[in-house]
Design an enzyme around this catalytic site. Structure first.
Site, PDB file in Angstrom:
ATOM      1  N   HIS A  34       0.799  -1.223   0.000  1.00 46.73           N
ATOM      2  CA  HIS A  34       0.000   0.000   0.000  1.00 46.73           C
ATOM      3  C   HIS A  34       0.835   1.278   0.000  1.00 46.73           C
ATOM      4  O   HIS A  34       0.287   2.371  -0.090  1.00 46.73           O
ATOM      5  CB  HIS A  34      -0.929   0.019   1.220  1.00 46.73           C
ATOM      6  CG  HIS A  34      -1.994  -1.040   1.162  1.00 46.73           C
ATOM      7  ND1 HIS A  34      -2.927  -1.121   0.166  1.00 46.73           N
ATOM      8  CD2 HIS A  34      -2.262  -2.086   1.981  1.00 46.73           C
ATOM      9  CE1 HIS A  34      -3.726  -2.159   0.372  1.00 46.73           C
ATOM     10  NE2 HIS A  34      -3.340  -2.769   1.466  1.00 46.73           N
ATOM     11  N   GLU A 125      -4.804 -11.642   8.526  1.00 42.73           N
ATOM     12  CA  GLU A 125      -5.617 -10.421   8.453  1.00 42.73           C
ATOM     13  C   GLU A 125      -6.953 -10.665   7.768  1.00 42.73           C
ATOM     14  O   GLU A 125      -7.584  -9.724   7.305  1.00 42.73           O
ATOM     15  CB  GLU A 125      -4.831  -9.287   7.774  1.00 42.73           C
ATOM     16  CG  GLU A 125      -4.220  -9.628   6.425  1.00 42.73           C
ATOM     17  CD  GLU A 125      -3.458  -8.459   5.806  1.00 42.73           C
ATOM     18  OE1 GLU A 125      -3.472  -7.352   6.352  1.00 42.73           O
ATOM     19  OE2 GLU A 125      -2.861  -8.671   4.730  1.00 42.73           O
ATOM     20  N   ASP A 151      -7.221  -4.848   8.184  1.00 41.53           N
ATOM     21  CA  ASP A 151      -7.929  -5.774   7.293  1.00 41.53           C
ATOM     22  C   ASP A 151      -8.694  -6.819   8.095  1.00 41.53           C
ATOM     23  O   ASP A 151      -9.774  -7.245   7.687  1.00 41.53           O
ATOM     24  CB  ASP A 151      -6.949  -6.457   6.332  1.00 41.53           C
ATOM     25  CG  ASP A 151      -6.669  -5.585   5.119  1.00 41.53           C
ATOM     26  OD1 ASP A 151      -7.642  -5.037   4.566  1.00 41.53           O
ATOM     27  OD2 ASP A 151      -5.503  -5.420   4.747  1.00 41.53           O
TER      28      ASP A 151
HETATM   29  C1  3PY Z   1      -3.600  -4.243   8.216  1.00 39.64           C
HETATM   30  O1  3PY Z   1      -3.791  -3.869   9.383  1.00 39.64           O
HETATM   31  O2  3PY Z   1      -4.468  -4.736   7.512  1.00 39.64           O
HETATM   32  C2  3PY Z   1      -2.285  -4.104   7.629  1.00 39.64           C
HETATM   33  O3  3PY Z   1      -2.057  -4.625   6.570  1.00 39.64           O
HETATM   34  C3  3PY Z   1      -1.269  -3.296   8.357  1.00 39.64           C
HETATM   35  O4  3PY Z   1      -0.438  -2.653   7.489  1.00 39.64           O
HETATM   36 MG    MG Z   2      -3.662  -5.344   5.559  1.00 41.59          MG
END
Ligand code: 3PY
Ligand code: MG
Length: 223
Positions: A34, A125, A151
């Site tokens: 990102h 995540e 996420d």
């Molecule tokens: C998230 O929290 O989804 C991440 O990828 C942290 O960078």
């Molecule tokens: Mg993430």
């Protein structure tokens, strides 16, 4: 190994990194997923710092992971690992034979030297990753689990990273990492979440932009 408190890089270039004090920074996370970086940007960042650099990969693509590791980073943090088979495919992409299938070549890591065994940290995540966390942690060749709470909260349909269910899920991931003898880490960027996190081997404290913002606010906000 304890990397401790890390700074997550999303925009800073090598000149800014070189000029900043990094005392107390245990590792740098360069965000290729990102952040505003391409793989080639890792080279100059690595040249100006002695702080261990972990690259958050953009994808699971073996060709991408090989290019990232060829720069000589200390490890990769791979996003959205959803199951044991995916974890095994990552090991195959990241480790040379006999552990995996990564090829060698005249890359920076080979010529200049790189950590003998770069870390492979699997990000948990998603709900799938959470449900398969034991299989992922049990995959030989994975060195650690790293929680992406933002996420994860989206995937669980919860409104924030400090929501009870998300915090409980983070606890599950960290306990699972510990039970397999793996490194346990998480991204935070939230001071309320910091207080709720279990003890970790590595934590992404905040981003470069947040650090700049705090500096700007400290110096320029009206009092
Ligand atoms: C998230 O929290 O989804 C991440 O990828 C942290 O960078
Ligand atoms: Mg993430």
């Amino acid at each position: 190994m304890t990397l401790g408190r890390g700074l997550w890089l999303t925009v800073l270039g090598p000149a800014a990194l070189e000029a900043l004090p990094t005392a107390g920074v245990g590792w740098l996370g360069v965000d290729l997923q990102h952040g505003q970086y391409e793989v080639v940007d890792l080279l100059d960042l690595l040249r100006v710092t002695s702080v261990p650099v972990l690259a958050r990969a953009a994808s699971h693509d073996p060709a991408h992971l090989a290019r990232v590791l060829d720069t000589g980073v200390a490890g990769v943090i791979v996003p959205g690992v959803g199951g044991g088979e995916e974890a095994a495919a990552l090991v195959s992409a990241v480790r040379p034979p006999p552990e995996g299938g990564r090829s060698t070549g005249l890359s920076r890591s080979a010529v200049v030297g790189a950590p003998e065994r770069p870390l492979l940290l699997a990000m948990i995540e998603t709900r799938d990753g959470l449900e398969a966390v034991d299989d992922i942690a049990g995959c030989p060749g994975v060195d650690g689990l790293f929680v992406g709470p933002y996420d994860l909260s989206l995937s669980l349909g919860r409104p924030s990273v400090v929501d009870e269910e998300v915090v409980a899920a983070i606890g599950t991931v960290i306990r699972t990492a510990r039970s397999h003898g793996l490194l346990a880490g998480a991204f935070s960027a939230n001071r309320d979440l910091d207080r709720l996190l279990p003890e970790l081997d590595l934590v992404g404290v905040d981003t470069d932009v947040a650090v700049l913002g705090a500096g700007m606010a400290g110096l320029f906000s009206a009092t």
